[in-house]
Design an enzyme around this catalytic site. Sequence first.
Site, PDB file in Angstrom:
ATOM      1  CG  ASP A 118      -1.914   1.080   1.252  1.00  0.00           C
ATOM      2  OD1 ASP A 118      -1.606   2.195   0.780  1.00  0.00           O
ATOM      3  OD2 ASP A 118      -3.028   0.851   1.756  1.00  0.00           O
ATOM      4  CG  ASP A 136       0.477   7.237 -13.300  1.00  0.00           C
ATOM      5  OD1 ASP A 136      -0.690   7.671 -13.296  1.00  0.00           O
ATOM      6  OD2 ASP A 136       0.990   6.661 -14.282  1.00  0.00           O
TER       7      ASP A 136
END
Length: 259
Positions: A118, A136
């Site tokens: 994560d 991104d």
Amino acid sequence: MPDHPEYHQHLRPFVDETLTSKTLYFSECDIQSRMQIGRPDLLSLSYTRLMMGFLLLVPRPRSIAMVGLGGGSLAKFCYRYLPRSRIEVVEINPHVIALRDKFEVPKDDHRFHVHEADAADFVRTAPCRYDVILVDGFDGDGLPACLASRTFYDNCFDLLEPHGVLVANFHSHHQNSPACMDRMKRSFEGRMLTAINDRERSNTIAFACRDRLAGTPLHGPLHCPPHLAPEAWAQLAPSLSRVKEAARRQYREALQQPV
């Protein structure tokens, strides 16, 4: 991989292949990444070339963190053309990582590594700082809230070296994008260099600097850095010129604001 506890919790992307390209999608209307089969290191999508505008601010990055792997376009380009850079890629979706060979993403080695993690946790706990952070990281619903919070941008600020730069990709027409960019700007105490729209797709690229904007690309001609290969510069020059001009315009506008 199918036995991985996270495997069934993430959207599975699909790949459209032609004789000349491979394109990664989460839905039929949103391209995540595209690779030219004959030139796998080519930055096919214009927004990726704009994101490389960080080279105007940090020409020789020693360390780069990337949030989101996708088809690996930015990772492959930086791995090939910035051979002195250490590159860490953070991707939460195991289905995306499973496609790395299909998109010719380099194998992990002494200066390149793909983490299944994560990114919000990564920027909070990473043990070392970076010269550049590229964000991104989209899923099937767009930019996850955890990658667009004030806390996330604060942690990116803390993770950067003093001269470091954060580059973030936003959906130009998403209703939450202005608020996300405002949070990013506040985390960097107003040192948002510029936000520039991609001409091909609905992307806006924002740059923020941890330190003062010393060395920003406001003056002098645009030229190829001596360490960058000519074929890389040929890809980047038009986009870097746009970033440079946008920075100059923002600077002129700032001078005209009343004190």
